[in-house]
Design a protein around this motif. Structure first.
Motif, PDB file in Angstrom:
ATOM      1  N   SER A   1       0.826  -1.291  -0.057  1.00 12.25           N
ATOM      2  CA  SER A   1      -0.063  -0.022   0.042  1.00 12.25           C
ATOM      3  C   SER A   1       0.704   1.299   0.092  1.00 12.25           C
ATOM      4  O   SER A   1       0.581   2.316  -0.830  1.00 12.25           O
ATOM      5  CB  SER A   1      -0.973  -0.179   1.202  1.00 12.25           C
ATOM      6  OG  SER A   1      -0.109   0.055   2.448  1.00 12.25           O
ATOM      7  N   VAL A   2       1.812   1.303   0.626  1.00 10.24           N
ATOM      8  CA  VAL A   2       2.822   2.350   0.728  1.00 10.24           C
ATOM      9  C   VAL A   2       3.677   2.625  -0.615  1.00 10.24           C
ATOM     10  O   VAL A   2       3.709   3.778  -1.086  1.00 10.24           O
ATOM     11  CB  VAL A   2       4.004   2.301   1.902  1.00 10.24           C
ATOM     12  CG1 VAL A   2       4.973   3.317   1.786  1.00 10.24           C
ATOM     13  CG2 VAL A   2       3.283   2.291   3.405  1.00 10.24           C
TER      14      VAL A   2
ATOM     15  N   ALA B   1      -2.930   8.000   0.882  1.00  9.76           N
ATOM     16  CA  ALA B   1      -1.976   7.964   2.042  1.00  9.76           C
ATOM     17  C   ALA B   1      -2.856   7.759   3.509  1.00  9.76           C
ATOM     18  O   ALA B   1      -2.408   6.826   4.211  1.00  9.76           O
ATOM     19  CB  ALA B   1      -1.160   9.412   2.357  1.00  9.76           C
ATOM     20  N   VAL B   2      -3.905   8.403   3.442  1.00  8.67           N
ATOM     21  CA  VAL B   2      -4.714   8.191   4.742  1.00  8.67           C
ATOM     22  C   VAL B   2      -5.291   6.721   4.645  1.00  8.67           C
ATOM     23  O   VAL B   2      -5.328   6.185   5.748  1.00  8.67           O
ATOM     24  CB  VAL B   2      -6.248   9.077   4.662  1.00  8.67           C
ATOM     25  CG1 VAL B   2      -7.095   8.633   5.692  1.00  8.67           C
ATOM     26  CG2 VAL B   2      -5.576  10.551   4.774  1.00  8.67           C
ATOM     27  N   GLY B   3      -5.654   6.280   3.603  1.00 10.26           N
ATOM     28  CA  GLY B   3      -5.885   4.728   3.586  1.00 10.26           C
ATOM     29  C   GLY B   3      -4.726   3.790   3.895  1.00 10.26           C
ATOM     30  O   GLY B   3      -5.092   2.821   4.586  1.00 10.26           O
ATOM     31  N   ALA B   4      -3.792   4.163   3.455  1.00 10.15           N
ATOM     32  CA  ALA B   4      -2.288   3.401   3.850  1.00 10.15           C
ATOM     33  C   ALA B   4      -2.200   3.575   5.283  1.00 10.15           C
ATOM     34  O   ALA B   4      -1.548   2.339   5.877  1.00 10.15           O
ATOM     35  CB  ALA B   4      -1.139   3.790   3.019  1.00 10.15           C
TER      36      ALA B   4
ATOM     37  N   ALA C   1       5.435   9.639   6.795  1.00 11.83           N
ATOM     38  CA  ALA C   1       4.189  10.282   7.619  1.00 11.83           C
ATOM     39  C   ALA C   1       3.135   9.113   7.820  1.00 11.83           C
ATOM     40  O   ALA C   1       2.555   8.650   8.856  1.00 11.83           O
ATOM     41  CB  ALA C   1       3.754  11.378   7.003  1.00 11.83           C
ATOM     42  N   ILE C   2       3.112   8.172   6.839  1.00  9.61           N
ATOM     43  CA  ILE C   2       2.060   7.071   6.999  1.00  9.61           C
ATOM     44  C   ILE C   2       2.712   6.179   7.914  1.00  9.61           C
ATOM     45  O   ILE C   2       1.810   5.693   8.915  1.00  9.61           O
ATOM     46  CB  ILE C   2       1.945   6.222   5.331  1.00  9.61           C
ATOM     47  CG1 ILE C   2       1.358   6.983   4.480  1.00  9.61           C
ATOM     48  CG2 ILE C   2       1.307   4.991   5.988  1.00  9.61           C
ATOM     49  CD1 ILE C   2       1.490   6.629   3.211  1.00  9.61           C
ATOM     50  N   GLY C   3       3.978   5.686   7.917  1.00  8.44           N
ATOM     51  CA  GLY C   3       4.344   4.700   9.267  1.00  8.44           C
ATOM     52  C   GLY C   3       4.452   5.339  10.360  1.00  8.44           C
ATOM     53  O   GLY C   3       4.109   4.996  11.309  1.00  8.44           O
TER      54      GLY C   3
ATOM     55  N   GLY D   1       8.294  -0.272   1.765  1.00 11.12           N
ATOM     56  CA  GLY D   1       7.345   0.116   0.598  1.00 11.12           C
ATOM     57  C   GLY D   1       7.680   1.499  -0.098  1.00 11.12           C
ATOM     58  O   GLY D   1       7.861   1.411  -1.285  1.00 11.12           O
ATOM     59  N   CYS D   2       8.317   2.481   0.570  1.00 15.20           N
ATOM     60  CA  CYS D   2       8.699   3.574  -0.050  1.00 15.20           C
ATOM     61  C   CYS D   2       9.837   3.358  -0.922  1.00 15.20           C
ATOM     62  O   CYS D   2       9.603   3.810  -2.162  1.00 15.20           O
ATOM     63  CB  CYS D   2       9.246   4.658   0.855  1.00 15.20           C
ATOM     64  SG  CYS D   2      10.029   6.271   0.252  1.00 15.20           S
TER      65      CYS D   2
END
Length: 397
Positions: free
Chosen positions: A32-33, A274-277, A371-373, A324-325
């Motif tokens: 997802s990321v 990103a919110v979903g991730a 930021a997601i992580g 993921g990135c």
């Protein structure tokens, strides 16, 4: 300080060793990321490539003149009589005969069929004056020859010859009710000029029934410093009624508008993803904490601190996010970087360009990914600090 670091390292190593028990959940976070990064970099590379394509077309010693109040060539109209007032004006570069290098021009939108599929696209057929190529220093004929003035011959940009039917040398094509012959292919260093076809201005005016119509002029300046004086002269003489600006400034304005539109679409989509991730990361790490609850409680019972439990869980989330990135960046470089695309210009014609990645763009995508992580891993990490110590004995909640 050494103790807490050792505790964090020990718990982090334990977390990573147990990843195989949660491999599918962990891979879903990585995937997802990677998708968020790939989508964002796609839009950023599109905006960057379009901007560079236009900026490469601009030259500081070339000025473009439009009709008063016009922002683009499509909305510009210039009367031939206006050009007479430029005769004898200083600041223009001249050829060996002392003639100022000025090219009156007009653009006609024409439909050309694409090589891939049956759809057509609207391209630009530009009629240029005798000095049209002299005011385009980065344009060079790489195959065939230039068109003969007074004939219905055209030369086409290299990019167009690759993407559209009937644009190879020797091909004859019908544009509107007129017939044209392709006699040359030119290269413009990857700039937006490669998305045009060039022909003789007088012939274009005649065959498209637009006698004496001009939309713009291009002039080669003696030096970039000559432009302010010419702008002042044009502003002070109502008979001229032209807006003069450097080619660089003109294309920069076009690039800024379209680039902002691309980013206006790209950033919201990437943020939503990103919110979903981040929610996915929270779910993944919550599952990780639940899976390791007995281990965490045991570590806490033998003296490991809450801070160590928090940090190790949060670091696990950051490591998975970083993977993921990196995957998203790798996919973007392999698939997107250098990929050919096109968009509609403000003149409603196609402009071809390539998607171009750069370190600053990758940095922006990396910040969003991390930021997601950071967000997705924070709540489960807090939960890890609140696991009851009795689980160390019972193994049950």
């Amino acid at each position: 300080m050494t103790t807490i670091i050792n505790q964090i390292l020990a718990l982090t190593a334990s977390n990573l060793k147990s990843l195989h028990r949660r491999k599918w959940m962990s891979l879903s976070l990585v995937f997802s990321v990677a998708m968020v990064v790939t989508v964002l970099l796609g839009f950023l590379a599109m905006s960057n490539g379009f901007r560079l394509s236009l900026m490469q077309a601009g030259s500081p010693d070339i000025a473009i003149g439009l009709g008063k109040g016009a922002a683009t060539e499509l909305g510009s109209r210039i009367d031939i009589s206006q050009l007479h007032y430029l005769d004898g004006a200083g600041g223009f570069a001249t050829n060996a005969k002392g003639v100022a290098l000025i090219s009156p021009e007009m653009v006609v939108p024409v439909d050309i069929q694409q090589k891939s599929g049956v759809s057509s696209a609207t391209l630009s057929l530009r009629g240029i004056g005798p000095f049209g190529l002299d005011v385009r220093p980065n344009v060079r004929i790489v195959s065939g020859r230039t068109f003969t003035p007074g004939t219905s011959e055209i030369v086409v940009g290299r990019r167009l010859s690759l993407d559209y039917k009937g644009l190879d040398i020797g091909e004859k094509l019908t544009l509107g009710t007129s017939k044209w012959t392709v006699v040359g292919i030119f290269d413009a260093g990857g700039s937006a000029f490669e998305s045009e076809m060039l022909g003789d201005l007088g012939v274009v005016q005649t065959l498209f029934d637009r006698p004496n119509q001009i939309q713009s002029i291009r002039v080669k300046l003696a030096s970039p410093q000559a432009l302010p004086a010419l702008q002042s002269m044009a502003a002070g003489m109502p008979q001229i009624a032209l807006t003069l600006r450097s080619e660089q400034d003109y294309f920069a304005a076009l690039a800024e508008r379209t680039s902002k539109l691309i980013l206006l679409l790209g950033w919201p989509l990437a943020v939503i993803m990103a919110v979903g991730a981040a929610v996915g990361a929270m779910t993944t790490m919550s599952s990780s904490v639940s899976d390791r609850s007995t281990e965490i409680a045991t570590a806490r019972a033998i003296g490991f601190s809450r801070r160590a439990a928090f940090a190790s869980t949060w670091i696990e989330a950051m490591i998975l996010t970083a993977l993921g990135c990196l995957s998203g960046i790798a996919i973007s470089y392999l698939v997107l970087n250098g990929w050919s695309a096109s968009t509609i210009s403000l003149d409603r014609t196609q402009i071809g360009f390539q998607l171009i990645l750069s370190p600053p763009l990758i940095g922006k995508a990396a910040v969003l990914a991390l930021a997601i992580g950071a967000i997705g891993g924070a709540v489960p990490a807090i939960a890890a600090t609140r696991i009851p110590l009795r689980l160390a004995m019972s193994g049950r909640t």
